[in-house]
Design a protein around this motif. Sequence first.
Motif, short mmCIF file in Angstrom:
data_model
loop_
_atom_site.label_atom_id
_atom_site.label_comp_id
_atom_site.label_asym_id
_atom_site.label_seq_id
_atom_site.Cartn_x
_atom_site.Cartn_y
_atom_site.Cartn_z
N ALA A 597 36.56 -10.29 33.99
CA ALA A 597 36.46 -9.28 32.94
C ALA A 597 37.25 -8.05 33.34
O ALA A 597 37.30 -7.70 34.53
N TRP A 598 37.85 -7.42 32.36
CA TRP A 598 38.66 -6.21 32.58
C TRP A 598 38.11 -5.14 31.65
O TRP A 598 38.09 -5.31 30.43
N LEU A 599 37.64 -4.05 32.24
CA LEU A 599 36.97 -3.00 31.46
C LEU A 599 37.71 -1.68 31.58
O LEU A 599 38.07 -1.26 32.68
N THR A 600 37.94 -1.05 30.44
CA THR A 600 38.40 0.32 30.39
C THR A 600 37.51 1.06 29.41
O THR A 600 36.61 0.48 28.81
N ALA A 601 37.75 2.36 29.26
CA ALA A 601 36.93 3.14 28.34
C ALA A 601 37.06 2.64 26.91
O ALA A 601 36.14 2.79 26.10
N LYS A 602 38.21 2.03 26.57
CA LYS A 602 38.46 1.62 25.18
C LYS A 602 38.34 0.12 24.95
O LYS A 602 38.15 -0.32 23.83
N ASP A 603 38.48 -0.67 25.98
CA ASP A 603 38.55 -2.12 25.78
C ASP A 603 37.72 -2.87 26.81
O ASP A 603 37.61 -2.46 27.97
N THR A 604 37.17 -3.99 26.34
CA THR A 604 36.49 -4.94 27.22
C THR A 604 37.08 -6.31 26.96
O THR A 604 36.95 -6.84 25.86
N LEU A 605 37.73 -6.88 27.97
CA LEU A 605 38.34 -8.19 27.83
C LEU A 605 37.71 -9.15 28.82
O LEU A 605 37.68 -8.88 30.03
N LYS A 612 41.42 -20.94 29.11
CA LYS A 612 42.66 -20.17 28.99
C LYS A 612 42.66 -19.30 27.72
O LYS A 612 43.63 -19.23 26.98
N ARG A 613 41.54 -18.64 27.51
CA ARG A 613 41.44 -17.79 26.32
C ARG A 613 40.44 -16.67 26.56
O ARG A 613 39.62 -16.74 27.49
N LEU A 614 40.52 -15.66 25.71
CA LEU A 614 39.53 -14.58 25.75
C LEU A 614 38.19 -15.11 25.30
O LEU A 614 38.09 -15.84 24.32
N LEU A 615 37.15 -14.73 26.01
CA LEU A 615 35.80 -15.16 25.71
C LEU A 615 34.99 -13.95 25.26
O LEU A 615 34.85 -12.97 26.01
N ILE A 616 34.47 -14.00 24.08
CA ILE A 616 33.73 -12.88 23.49
C ILE A 616 34.54 -11.59 23.63
O ILE A 616 34.09 -10.62 24.26
N MET A 626 48.50 -3.22 22.99
CA MET A 626 47.76 -2.62 24.09
C MET A 626 46.77 -3.61 24.69
O MET A 626 46.63 -3.73 25.91
N ASN A 627 46.09 -4.37 23.82
CA ASN A 627 45.16 -5.38 24.32
C ASN A 627 45.87 -6.45 25.13
O ASN A 627 45.38 -6.90 26.17
N ASP A 628 47.03 -6.88 24.67
CA ASP A 628 47.81 -7.87 25.41
C ASP A 628 48.21 -7.32 26.77
O ASP A 628 48.20 -8.04 27.77
N SER A 629 48.58 -6.05 26.80
CA SER A 629 48.98 -5.43 28.06
C SER A 629 47.81 -5.37 29.03
O SER A 629 47.96 -5.63 30.22
N LEU A 630 46.62 -5.05 28.52
CA LEU A 630 45.44 -4.98 29.38
C LEU A 630 45.07 -6.36 29.92
O LEU A 630 44.68 -6.51 31.07
N LEU A 631 45.18 -7.38 29.07
CA LEU A 631 44.90 -8.74 29.53
C LEU A 631 45.90 -9.15 30.61
O LEU A 631 45.52 -9.79 31.61
N THR A 632 47.14 -8.75 30.44
CA THR A 632 48.14 -9.05 31.45
C THR A 632 47.82 -8.33 32.75
O THR A 632 48.00 -8.89 33.85
N ASP A 633 47.32 -7.09 32.66
CA ASP A 633 46.88 -6.37 33.86
C ASP A 633 45.77 -7.15 34.57
O ASP A 633 45.77 -7.30 35.79
N GLY A 634 44.80 -7.64 33.77
CA GLY A 634 43.70 -8.40 34.35
C GLY A 634 44.18 -9.67 35.02
O GLY A 634 43.73 -10.03 36.11
N LYS A 635 45.12 -10.37 34.40
CA LYS A 635 45.66 -11.60 34.99
C LYS A 635 46.42 -11.29 36.27
O LYS A 635 46.32 -12.02 37.27
N ALA A 636 47.21 -10.22 36.23
CA ALA A 636 47.95 -9.83 37.44
C ALA A 636 46.99 -9.50 38.57
O ALA A 636 47.20 -9.90 39.73
#
Length: 648
Positions: A597-605, A612-616, A626-636
């Motif tokens: 999981a990747w959490l910021t003040a604005k997004d929870t992924l 291989k997909r976002l869950l909830i 922006m969401n795609d960028s955050l998911l990429t940060d989480g994967k990295a």
Amino acid sequence: MQTNTYSGKALERFMGNLLLNWRKTTPFLFFLRYYLFWVLIFFLQRLVFVLYYYSQFKEAGPEKMLQAFVYGLRLDLSMTGYFSAIPLLLFIAQQFTQTLFFKNTLKIYTWLLLLITTLISGGDLGIYENWGVKLNYRAVSMLAHPAEAFETSKSAPLLLLLFIMLAELVIAGIAYRLVVAKMKIPAGKLLSHEKIAYSIQLLLIPALIFLSIRGGWQQIPVNESVAYFSAYPVVNHAAVNTPWHLSSSLLKNRHSGQKNMYSYLPPGEAAERVNHLYQKCGDDSTRFILTQQRPNIVFIQLESFTADVIQELGGDSGVATNISKLIREGVLFTGIYASGVRTDQGIIALLSGFPAQPQTNIVNQPEKIEHMPFLSLALKNENYHNAFYYGGELSFGRFNAIAHRAGFDHIVGLEDFSDAGLFNKWGADDKSLLDKYVAEMQRPAQPFFSYIITSSSHEPFTVPMPAVFAGDSHNEQFKNACYFTDRSLGSFFEAVKTMDWYKNTLFVLVADHGHHLPRDRKFNEPARYHIPLIFFGDVLKEAYRGQKITGMGSQTDIATTLLKQLQITDTAFKWGNDLLNPNRKPFAFYTFDDGFAWLTAKDTLIFDNRAKRLLIPVHKSADAAMNDSLLTDGKAYMQVLYDTFLNY
């Protein structure tokens, strides 16, 4: 009178055949000697290791070197139990079939094991000099790449190692002949009293084998941490049974392998993204909240203390009233998340600043732990006196191995509590643990760093007090256990406030992980990972007492934050941000079974790696890019984290 004589002889004959008849070997005596044979073999292999690396033992001293043989005995007996299980089955089969195959089959089986263990022992000698670790999964996996393995082995004295292994086999053969081969077990038709004796022994022997494999009746089965007794790694490595360690390493890493299962991006791009996460957005404007640069630090790791039992974090009221008092006088960090779901993940995240990994756990590989940074070691280098307190068995979560590697001078565990009435399933209750700490810290050398781990709020939630929250559900039981821990903390702080060192001390309270109780949180739900972090003590500047620090953060940020407050530079803590720097990039990251999981003040992924997909997904930002960028940060982040885990 005649009848009594006959009865006495019958009883003597029965008892003589019950367990040990010295005129002819019974199963019990045979397996006892077979045990002795393998203990001697493991003693020989440990002796070879000590002699081969004798120069590395000089700093530890002869006493520690000799203790390695004592502390290694439990793992030796455990491995011997595993080795004895198949011979027992073969022996039982012979009794049913009435064919004499056992002795010859046992000889073949034993020599096969001797060849394997001798190769393991030789391989261990060969890699230790260059790797500094016991033979493990990573080393064996190199056999899949023969060219690389050959290049690695060039520096090892192969002829000497071959000679040592041959000598071990010769000595083992002599020992087998003297201890095992000459034993005679009667076969064929047994007399009635012999059948009774054999039946009893064939029930007793499996029980003893199981007990030796498990390492005793204690709650936690034996693991390699029981051999970790010294601050000198080479002494611990000598104590560890090499076949046991390799078997454990193979089993625990059969799914993780040496390949990164979370490779999403080109390595350079992944590393660049992760490095960017730990760069300040502006000037270094850390808020220094302490009145002293070298305060004592008492770090209290709270078992399962989810934010859901902390009223100030939106949790249930009335559970942690003493913690609420600390919050009113201290500093509360409101957006802190656990790195994983287990205590052994939490202690590594807190002491080493290293995030939890999905599907595996770095504490299962002590050789990796030895290359990690530790907050306690960083403080020890600044002349802090370190102490580690836990009321349970130190083998749990490999706390013993961690504590020794982390440089704790004084280590307290279950064996240091003499009153058995204090114990529940996990050992001494939190009140007893904290009372012991107070009793032993009357006049400590300063500055000191103490690490205390509570356990009463762990399942099955049995605590020595009447229930405060009525009901038999797990929710009420959990809250009662947390209440007991909180009440114990209240008594603890009343006691330490009378100590001379109190005014010079910073107290840090943080949970090891969250919990699904008392609000039935889902396994990957962010609220399950939300935990309290509190700084408390007279060393806090008046202006910061009662303040709440907002912004996302992780357990892995705490060591970095503390070192910054003490103005200690240690670049080894690469996975932490300074929570008291408003210019940091606030985020939190946690892992579960096979995802993160990747959490910021604005997004929870929340990303499920299997699917291989976002869950909830919870997208608070309308910007899809922006969401795609955050998911990429989480994967990295996940990719670089796992690479680091593999390379430790």
